[in-house]
Design a protein around this motif. Structure first.
Motif, PDB file in Angstrom:
ATOM      1  N   GLY A  31      53.998 -80.640  -3.504  1.00 62.98           N
ATOM      2  CA  GLY A  31      53.365 -79.359  -3.178  1.00 62.98           C
ATOM      3  C   GLY A  31      51.949 -79.659  -2.696  1.00 62.98           C
ATOM      4  N   ARG A  32      51.142 -78.611  -2.554  1.00 58.17           N
ATOM      5  CA  ARG A  32      49.787 -78.875  -2.067  1.00 58.17           C
ATOM      6  C   ARG A  32      48.800 -77.884  -2.676  1.00 58.17           C
ATOM      7  N   VAL A  33      47.540 -78.322  -2.692  1.00 54.43           N
ATOM      8  CA  VAL A  33      46.485 -77.359  -2.948  1.00 54.43           C
ATOM      9  C   VAL A  33      45.490 -77.492  -1.797  1.00 54.43           C
ATOM     10  N   ILE A  60      39.949 -76.053   1.165  1.00 55.51           N
ATOM     11  CA  ILE A  60      39.242 -75.023   1.950  1.00 55.51           C
ATOM     12  C   ILE A  60      39.916 -74.913   3.326  1.00 55.51           C
ATOM     13  N   GLY A  61      39.758 -73.736   3.954  1.00 54.90           N
ATOM     14  CA  GLY A  61      40.377 -73.513   5.273  1.00 54.90           C
ATOM     15  C   GLY A  61      41.602 -72.637   5.102  1.00 54.90           C
ATOM     16  N   GLU A  62      41.344 -71.352   4.809  1.00 55.44           N
ATOM     17  CA  GLU A  62      42.480 -70.464   4.516  1.00 55.44           C
ATOM     18  C   GLU A  62      42.720 -69.509   5.677  1.00 55.44           C
ATOM     19  N   HIS A  63      43.985 -69.372   6.036  1.00 53.22           N
ATOM     20  CA  HIS A  63      44.410 -68.509   7.157  1.00 53.22           C
ATOM     21  C   HIS A  63      43.795 -68.976   8.478  1.00 53.22           C
ATOM     22  N   THR A  64      43.484 -70.244   8.547  1.00 55.09           N
ATOM     23  CA  THR A  64      42.971 -70.816   9.789  1.00 55.09           C
ATOM     24  C   THR A  64      44.078 -71.563  10.538  1.00 55.09           C
ATOM     25  N   ASP A  65      45.129 -72.002   9.801  1.00 54.81           N
ATOM     26  CA  ASP A  65      46.108 -72.887  10.471  1.00 54.81           C
ATOM     27  C   ASP A  65      46.832 -72.193  11.614  1.00 54.81           C
ATOM     28  N   TYR A  66      47.266 -70.941  11.399  1.00 51.48           N
ATOM     29  CA  TYR A  66      47.986 -70.259  12.488  1.00 51.48           C
ATOM     30  C   TYR A  66      47.027 -69.735  13.565  1.00 51.48           C
ATOM     31  N   ASN A  67      45.743 -69.957  13.373  1.00 52.54           N
ATOM     32  CA  ASN A  67      44.758 -69.661  14.423  1.00 52.54           C
ATOM     33  C   ASN A  67      44.282 -70.945  15.103  1.00 52.54           C
ATOM     34  N   ALA A 106      55.696 -65.768   8.922  1.00 52.13           N
ATOM     35  CA  ALA A 106      55.042 -66.315  10.112  1.00 52.13           C
ATOM     36  C   ALA A 106      53.971 -67.342   9.733  1.00 52.13           C
ATOM     37  N   CYS A 107      54.297 -68.221   8.783  1.00 57.49           N
ATOM     38  CA  CYS A 107      53.309 -69.167   8.242  1.00 57.49           C
ATOM     39  C   CYS A 107      52.848 -70.173   9.303  1.00 57.49           C
ATOM     40  N   GLY A 108      51.712 -70.797   9.046  1.00 56.14           N
ATOM     41  CA  GLY A 108      51.224 -71.894   9.875  1.00 56.14           C
ATOM     42  C   GLY A 108      51.895 -73.191   9.446  1.00 56.14           C
ATOM     43  N   ILE A 109      51.254 -74.322   9.805  1.00 51.75           N
ATOM     44  CA  ILE A 109      51.927 -75.604   9.579  1.00 51.75           C
ATOM     45  C   ILE A 109      51.285 -76.426   8.452  1.00 51.75           C
ATOM     46  N   MET A 110      50.199 -75.891   7.866  1.00 51.59           N
ATOM     47  CA  MET A 110      49.469 -76.692   6.875  1.00 51.59           C
ATOM     48  C   MET A 110      50.354 -77.213   5.738  1.00 51.59           C
ATOM     49  N   ASP A 111      51.115 -76.318   5.103  1.00 47.54           N
ATOM     50  CA  ASP A 111      51.817 -76.702   3.875  1.00 47.54           C
ATOM     51  C   ASP A 111      52.838 -77.807   4.146  1.00 47.54           C
ATOM     52  N   GLN A 112      53.575 -77.638   5.228  1.00 47.05           N
ATOM     53  CA  GLN A 112      54.623 -78.611   5.552  1.00 47.05           C
ATOM     54  C   GLN A 112      53.990 -79.946   5.965  1.00 47.05           C
ATOM     55  N   GLU A 146      52.026 -58.696   4.098  1.00 48.25           N
ATOM     56  CA  GLU A 146      50.564 -58.719   4.276  1.00 48.25           C
ATOM     57  C   GLU A 146      50.152 -59.940   5.092  1.00 48.25           C
ATOM     58  N   TYR A 147      50.822 -61.048   4.826  1.00 53.48           N
ATOM     59  CA  TYR A 147      50.521 -62.288   5.554  1.00 53.48           C
ATOM     60  C   TYR A 147      50.783 -62.096   7.045  1.00 53.48           C
ATOM     61  N   ASN A 148      51.974 -61.567   7.357  1.00 51.52           N
ATOM     62  CA  ASN A 148      52.330 -61.381   8.759  1.00 51.52           C
ATOM     63  C   ASN A 148      51.377 -60.403   9.441  1.00 51.52           C
ATOM     64  N   THR A 192      42.898 -70.310  -3.620  1.00 50.94           N
ATOM     65  CA  THR A 192      43.551 -71.224  -2.687  1.00 50.94           C
ATOM     66  C   THR A 192      44.887 -70.631  -2.261  1.00 50.94           C
ATOM     67  N   GLY A 193      45.316 -70.902  -1.029  1.00 51.83           N
ATOM     68  CA  GLY A 193      46.618 -70.418  -0.561  1.00 51.83           C
ATOM     69  C   GLY A 193      46.520 -69.072   0.137  1.00 51.83           C
ATOM     70  N   GLY A 194      47.680 -68.497   0.383  1.00 50.83           N
ATOM     71  CA  GLY A 194      47.779 -67.288   1.199  1.00 50.83           C
ATOM     72  C   GLY A 194      47.122 -66.066   0.593  1.00 50.83           C
ATOM     73  N   GLY A 195      47.081 -65.976  -0.738  1.00 52.21           N
ATOM     74  CA  GLY A 195      46.369 -64.881  -1.390  1.00 52.21           C
ATOM     75  C   GLY A 195      47.246 -63.901  -2.134  1.00 52.21           C
TER      76      GLY A 195
HETATM   77  C1  GLA Z   1      50.342 -70.006   3.296  1.00 56.15           C
HETATM   78  C2  GLA Z   1      50.936 -70.490   4.621  1.00 56.15           C
HETATM   79  C3  GLA Z   1      49.992 -71.492   5.298  1.00 56.15           C
HETATM   80  C4  GLA Z   1      48.572 -70.967   5.391  1.00 56.15           C
HETATM   81  C5  GLA Z   1      48.116 -70.395   4.048  1.00 56.15           C
HETATM   82  C6  GLA Z   1      46.795 -69.685   4.150  1.00 56.15           C
HETATM   83  O1  GLA Z   1      50.292 -71.054   2.390  1.00 56.15           O
HETATM   84  O2  GLA Z   1      52.184 -71.092   4.403  1.00 56.15           O
HETATM   85  O3  GLA Z   1      50.512 -71.817   6.564  1.00 56.15           O
HETATM   86  O4  GLA Z   1      48.455 -70.033   6.418  1.00 56.15           O
HETATM   87  O5  GLA Z   1      49.049 -69.480   3.504  1.00 56.15           O
HETATM   88  O6  GLA Z   1      45.786 -70.580   4.435  1.00 56.15           O
END
Ligand code: GLA
Length: 393
Positions: A37-39, A42-49, A178-184, A231-233, A341-344
């Motif tokens: 997993g991940r923690v 810093i840098g939240e909701h920036t990956d899909y931008n 519609a998540c970004g790519i950070m977690d994977q 909310e994320y989308n 940390t994370g999506g919120g």
């Molecule tokens: C979730 C998503 C990530 C990222 C975070 C917010 O974990 O899967 O892609 O957008 O939220 O930073």
């Protein structure tokens, strides 16, 4: 007495999936995979931008024991869900699963099969020690562990970046987030002892060592996360709207001067969301430097300002999380940082501080947080691990 602090035990987890496999399939597995997993520091909701993020892969994740089958059937048992089983054939259209967890498996299989039509079936048993729904990417770790076991079973030339892209597509298209790519990507490419600066515009990474005299403590608020995906989308749409109004292809290409110049033409919410993303990108770069120079004082300021931005501009924090952050701050002051940390909408806060302060933080949170919120916290001290597709250490 301190609240729950469960230490991860990789050997126990491996034995658990191996024995689970033997119990279900009546023979020994011949493949084993793990993805962390991940923690996110810093840098939240920036990956899909197309922005910057700075996560670490943690010492908790998803474990799979498996064996190749002679047909195209994939059969999975999930020990953490009362041994529910899900199966599908790679020869047929893969429909949604009756189980939430099954959709991560099936979505990943759809993408993997598109990329590698030669894959055949597997029998699998899965279990994990990432707390679910806590914002520590249990789902990304499941997808990446699955891809790693298929890579090994069918000798696929799958790289970490490709695996992360397949897994992200599975979530976007099959699961509907519609998540970004950070977690994977961090689950696939993390580096032991290091945080990973990922530039989501071109997926380039630079690692920075977490100083040995720092501790990373994750505290689970145990706030039940509701409406997370919708909310994320919605946040993602608002960011896209802001970029469009500003005439840029993504918020990565905008700076504060552009934002101020577009103030009149931007809907107020889109303005706020963009303000968070633009300032957060800079904080990620500053945090990377602060880790390199070992400046706890800067870390403290950057994490505080990131949290405030998520609370006020991006509006993804909730009251118990803000309370938790304040309690931690009252202990560490400028000797470290704390933020959600994370999506919120619940989940965890991450604390970067010195090891001596960890016990004090845990003690204060244990005393005060339940009284103020009616919730019990859990603590996880984390160390940065290798990703499932990283070179062995
Ligand atoms: C979730 C998503 C990530 C990222 C975070 C917010 O974990 O899967 O892609 O957008 O939220 O930073």
């Amino acid at each position: 007495m301190l609240s729950e602090e469960v230490r991860p035990d990789p050997q126990f987890m491996q034995q658990k999936v191996i024995q689970g496999y033997e119990a279900v399939f009546g023979q020994k597995p011949d493949l084993l995979s793990f993805a962390p997993g991940r923690v996110n520091l810093i840098g939240e909701h920036t990956d899909y931008n197309r922005g910057f993020v700075l996560p670490i892969a943690i010492d908790r994740g998803t474990y799979i024991a498996a064996k190749v089958r002679n047909d195209e059937q994939v059969c999975v048992y999930a020990l953490d869900f009362d041994c529910q089983s899900d199966s599908c054939s790679l020869n047929e259209r893969i429909a949604p699963s009756p189980f939430g967890w099954g959709n991560y498996v099936r979505g990943t299989l759809v993408e993997l099969r598109n990329a590698y039509p030669q894959i055949g079936g597997l029998d699998m048993v899965i279990s994990g020690d990432v707390p679910q729904g806590a914002g520590l990417s249990s789902s990304a770790s499941l997808e990446i562990a699955l891809l790693a076991v298929f890579r090994d079973a069918y000798h696929l030339p799958l790289t970490g970046v490709e695996a992360a892209k397949l897994a992200q597509r599975a979530e976007n298209k099959f699961v509907g987030c519609a998540c970004g790519i950070m977690d994977q990507l961090i689950s696939a490419q993390g580096k032991s002892g290091h945080a990973m600066l990922l530039d989501c515009a071109d997926l380039s990474v630079s690692h920075t060592k977490i100083p040995e005299d720092y501790a990373v403590l994750v505290i689970n608020s145990h706030v039940k996360r509701g409406l997370v995906d919708s909310e994320y989308n919605l946040r993602r749409k608002q960011c896209e709207q802001a970029a469009q109004c500003m005439g840029v292809d993504s918020l990565r290409s905008a700076n504060l001067t552009d934002l101020h110049a577009s103030r009149e033409s931007l809907p107020p919410l889109a303005y706020q969301r963009a303000h968070h993303v633009i300032t957060e990108n800079q904080r990620v770069l500053d945090m990377f430097n602060a880790l390199q120079t070992g400046s706890l004082d800067s870390i403290s300021r950057l994490m505080a300002s990131s949290h405030r931005s998520m609370k006020e501009d991006f509006e993804v924090t909730v009251e118990p999380i803000d309370t938790l952050v304040e309690i931690v701050k009252s202990v560490i002051g400028s000797r470290g940082g704390v933020r959600m940390t994370g999506g919120g909408f619940g989940g965890c806060v991450v604390v970067v501080t010195t090891p001596e302060l960890v016990a004090q933080v845990e003690q204060k949170v244990t005393q005060v947080y339940p009284k103020m919120t009616g919730l019990q916290p859990s603590f996880y001290q984390c160390s940065a691990q290798q990703g499932a597709f990283s070179e062995p250490k």
